[in-house]
Design an enzyme around this catalytic site. Structure first.
Site, PDB file in Angstrom:
ATOM      1  N   THR A  42       0.837  -1.204   0.000  1.00 63.37           N
ATOM      2  CA  THR A  42       0.000   0.000   0.000  1.00 63.37           C
ATOM      3  C   THR A  42       0.867   1.247   0.000  1.00 63.37           C
ATOM      4  OG1 THR A  42      -0.213  -0.175   2.410  1.00 63.37           O
ATOM      5  CG2 THR A  42      -2.056  -0.982   1.082  1.00 63.37           C
ATOM      6  N   GLU A 108      -4.445   4.573   2.736  1.00 65.66           N
ATOM      7  CA  GLU A 108      -3.534   3.590   2.135  1.00 65.66           C
ATOM      8  C   GLU A 108      -4.128   3.113   0.822  1.00 65.66           C
ATOM      9  OE1 GLU A 108      -2.182   0.487   4.866  1.00 65.66           O
ATOM     10  OE2 GLU A 108      -3.374   1.541   6.355  1.00 65.66           O
TER      11      GLU A 108
HETATM   12  C1  FMN Z   1      -8.407  -3.231   0.288  1.00 65.78           C
HETATM   13  C2  FMN Z   1      -7.923  -3.117   1.701  1.00 65.78           C
HETATM   14  C3  FMN Z   1      -8.768  -3.514   2.738  1.00 65.78           C
HETATM   15  C4  FMN Z   1      -8.357  -3.421   4.057  1.00 65.78           C
HETATM   16  N1  FMN Z   1      -9.208  -3.796   5.067  1.00 65.78           N
HETATM   17  C5  FMN Z   1      -8.825  -3.677   6.355  1.00 65.78           C
HETATM   18  C6  FMN Z   1      -9.699  -4.030   7.432  1.00 65.78           C
HETATM   19  O1  FMN Z   1     -10.866  -4.408   7.241  1.00 65.78           O
HETATM   20  N2  FMN Z   1      -9.239  -3.927   8.710  1.00 65.78           N
HETATM   21  C7  FMN Z   1      -7.972  -3.478   8.982  1.00 65.78           C
HETATM   22  O2  FMN Z   1      -7.616  -3.395  10.147  1.00 65.78           O
HETATM   23  N3  FMN Z   1      -7.122  -3.114   7.995  1.00 65.78           N
HETATM   24  C8  FMN Z   1      -7.526  -3.197   6.692  1.00 65.78           C
HETATM   25  N4  FMN Z   1      -6.680  -2.827   5.690  1.00 65.78           N
HETATM   26  C9  FMN Z   1      -5.420  -2.184   6.030  1.00 65.78           C
HETATM   27  C10 FMN Z   1      -4.293  -3.168   6.141  1.00 65.78           C
HETATM   28  O3  FMN Z   1      -4.354  -3.792   7.377  1.00 65.78           O
HETATM   29  C11 FMN Z   1      -3.022  -2.326   5.979  1.00 65.78           C
HETATM   30  O4  FMN Z   1      -2.972  -1.845   4.664  1.00 65.78           O
HETATM   31  C12 FMN Z   1      -1.817  -3.137   6.277  1.00 65.78           C
HETATM   32  O5  FMN Z   1      -1.790  -3.430   7.631  1.00 65.78           O
HETATM   33  C13 FMN Z   1      -0.537  -2.417   5.856  1.00 65.78           C
HETATM   34  O6  FMN Z   1      -0.275  -1.356   6.691  1.00 65.78           O
HETATM   35  P1  FMN Z   1       1.118  -0.607   6.571  1.00 65.78           P
HETATM   36  O7  FMN Z   1       1.216  -0.060   5.166  1.00 65.78           O
HETATM   37  O8  FMN Z   1       1.009   0.490   7.590  1.00 65.78           O
HETATM   38  O9  FMN Z   1       2.183  -1.583   6.868  1.00 65.78           O
HETATM   39  C14 FMN Z   1      -7.064  -2.913   4.356  1.00 65.78           C
HETATM   40  C15 FMN Z   1      -6.220  -2.523   3.312  1.00 65.78           C
HETATM   41  C16 FMN Z   1      -6.624  -2.617   1.994  1.00 65.78           C
HETATM   42  C17 FMN Z   1      -5.713  -2.192   0.894  1.00 65.78           C
END
Ligand code: FMN
Length: 176
Positions: A42, A108
């Site tokens: 992301t 993100e």
């Molecule tokens: C399409 C998509 C759906 C996501 N859904 C959730 C979710 O339902 N709950 C959540 O806690 N994080 C969700 N995330 C976030 C991810 O947990 C997060 O992008 C990941 O932990 C990476 O974080 P970082 O870039 O800070 O390492 C989602 C991310 C994306 C791209």
């Protein structure tokens, strides 16, 4: 919580207010979970500029959204391979990542394209066109990953409709 069911296509046939929402900024490092752990790199967009805050405020809820994104090129000078400079579908998480209990709100963007190199520090532009679901806390990492994979399918299917596809040509994106 288990993943919730959602339609295969989300949002009306034609985008309605508040969409389109225009976001841009220099990509920041997140917590490093996205790419390796979740198979979903992301691009974190800063919530520091007034423009970003004003635009993100137009998104009434935290949650998972879809739209299009493009790496931004300063001064119109392309520094990317042509295939990396195109506009691609994206899914975006806007909020606090409840599964990981983040303290700060983040934007993100997961662009559905395999880029040749890291995009950290590069500019990115995104047009948000619709909402998929709220952010959830899951029983397992596998359940979160499964829901993210479903979001990617729903995002692509939702964006394939003509009233959405036309935003690839929006002047906010650099047209080659
Ligand atoms: C399409 C998509 C759906 C996501 N859904 C959730 C979710 O339902 N709950 C959540 O806690 N994080 C969700 N995330 C976030 C991810 O947990 C997060 O992008 C990941 O932990 C990476 O974080 P970082 O870039 O800070 O390492 C989602 C991310 C994306 C791209």
């Amino acid at each position: 919580m288990a993943g919730r069911t959602r339609p295969d296509v989300c949002g009306p046939a034609v985008p309605e207010a508040p969409y389109p929402v225009y976001l841009d900024g220099l990509v920041e490092h997140g917590f490093g979970r996205g790419g390796k752990k979740l198979n979903t790199p992301t691009a974190n967009l800063p919530l520091s500029s007034q423009h970003a805050v004003a635009e993100s405020t137009r998104l009434a809820e935290t949650g998972i959204y879809y739209g299009f994104a493009q790496l931004d090129v300063p001064n119109g000078e392309s520094i990317y391979p042509p295939v990396d400079a195109k506009v691609y579908p994206m899914v975006m998480s806007f909020g606090y990542n409840p599964h990981f209990a983040n303290k700060d709100k983040t934007i993100e963007v997961h662009v559905m394209h395999g880029y040749a190199a890291d995009f950290y520090g590069k500019g990115m532009r995104a047009i948000v066109l619709g909402y998929i679901r709220p952010e959830l806390k899951y029983d397992s990492l596998e359940a979160l990953i499964a829901d993210i994979e479903k979001d990617k399918q729903v995002g692509i299917a939702s964006l394939e409709r003509p009233a959405y596809t036309k935003y690839i040509q929006d002047p906010f994106f650099r047209q080659s």
